[in-house]
Design a protein around this motif. Structure first.
Motif, short mmCIF file in Angstrom:
data_model
loop_
_atom_site.label_atom_id
_atom_site.label_comp_id
_atom_site.label_asym_id
_atom_site.label_seq_id
_atom_site.Cartn_x
_atom_site.Cartn_y
_atom_site.Cartn_z
N CYS A 152 0.84 -1.21 0.00
CA CYS A 152 0.00 0.00 0.00
C CYS A 152 0.87 1.26 0.00
O CYS A 152 0.58 2.22 -0.72
CB CYS A 152 -0.93 0.00 1.20
SG CYS A 152 -2.25 -1.20 1.07
N GLY A 153 1.93 1.26 0.79
CA GLY A 153 2.83 2.42 0.82
C GLY A 153 3.51 2.66 -0.51
O GLY A 153 3.60 3.79 -0.99
N VAL A 154 4.00 1.59 -1.12
CA VAL A 154 4.66 1.71 -2.43
C VAL A 154 3.66 2.17 -3.48
O VAL A 154 3.95 3.06 -4.28
CB VAL A 154 5.33 0.37 -2.82
CG1 VAL A 154 5.78 0.39 -4.27
CG2 VAL A 154 6.50 0.07 -1.90
N ALA A 155 2.47 1.59 -3.47
CA ALA A 155 1.45 1.97 -4.45
C ALA A 155 1.04 3.42 -4.27
O ALA A 155 0.87 4.16 -5.25
CB ALA A 155 0.23 1.05 -4.32
N TYR A 156 0.89 3.85 -3.02
CA TYR A 156 0.51 5.25 -2.75
C TYR A 156 1.58 6.21 -3.26
O TYR A 156 1.27 7.17 -3.97
CB TYR A 156 0.29 5.47 -1.25
CG TYR A 156 0.09 6.92 -0.90
CD1 TYR A 156 -1.12 7.54 -1.11
CD2 TYR A 156 1.14 7.68 -0.38
CE1 TYR A 156 -1.31 8.87 -0.82
CE2 TYR A 156 0.97 9.01 -0.08
CZ TYR A 156 -0.26 9.61 -0.30
OH TYR A 156 -0.42 10.93 -0.01
N SER A 157 2.84 5.95 -2.92
CA SER A 157 3.89 6.88 -3.32
C SER A 157 4.09 6.90 -4.83
O SER A 157 4.24 7.97 -5.43
CB SER A 157 5.20 6.56 -2.61
OG SER A 157 5.66 5.29 -2.96
#
Length: 174
Positions: A152-157
């Motif tokens: 989720c963090g990678v996708a968000y950034s």
């Protein structure tokens, strides 16, 4: 490259004063006109011919336009100065179109995205290594939850970076 003499610079300065240039703009314009005059001298023109060519381009109308543009785009009013950020104050009498101002404005976004991306990748790596060490994988385990948070963090950034950049890249010219 040939350099202008103090007398030649004085003639350029007097030309700008004759075209009603204000103090804030005169040094900038004098620098540009001096560079153009030196270029003409380098090409073999004498100073009087170079001055004639320059004065045709830097007439009263052109200087008036530059002065209005300078006051509108570069200098801030007192009201704007009260609400200005540090970047706005630093770039007050500078051209903001060269890119340094935009880079400084986008720095907090880039820092936040890089931090989220780094933490997300670290969480994914730790989850992967934990799963490898256990020999089994379950998304309901601690390692699985860490993996999902990392994704989720990678996708968000990456998503915010792509959507922030995409209007410039895919804009249709007018």
């Amino acid at each position: 490259m040939k350099k202008l003499t103090p007398e030649q610079l004085s003639r350029l300065h007097n030309h700008l004063l004759g075209n009603s240039t204000n103090d804030a703009l005169i040094t900038e314009l004098l620098d540009h006109l001096a560079c153009e005059a030196e270029e003409y001298l380098w090409k073999g023109y004498n100073f009087d011919l170079a001055l004639e060519k320059i004065t045709q381009e830097a007439n009263t109308k052109a200087v008036k336009y530059l002065r209005e543009t300078y006051q509108h785009e570069v200098a801030m009013t007192d009201e704007q100065l009260e609400n200005a950020s540090l970047d706005d104050i630093i770039f007050e009498f500078r051209n903001k179109a060269y890119g340094a101002y935009d880079l400084r404005q986008s720095y907090p976004f880039a820092l936040r995205s890089a931090l989220i991306l780094g933490v997300g990748l670290f969480m994914m790596l730790m989850a992967f290594l934990s799963g490898m060490a256990q020999g089994s994988w379950s998304f309901l385990s601690t390692a699985g939850m860490m993996w999902m948070l990392g994704v989720c963090g990678v996708a968000y950034s990456l998503g915010t970076w792509f959507f922030r950049k995409s209007p410039h890249r895919y804009a249709v010219p007018a």
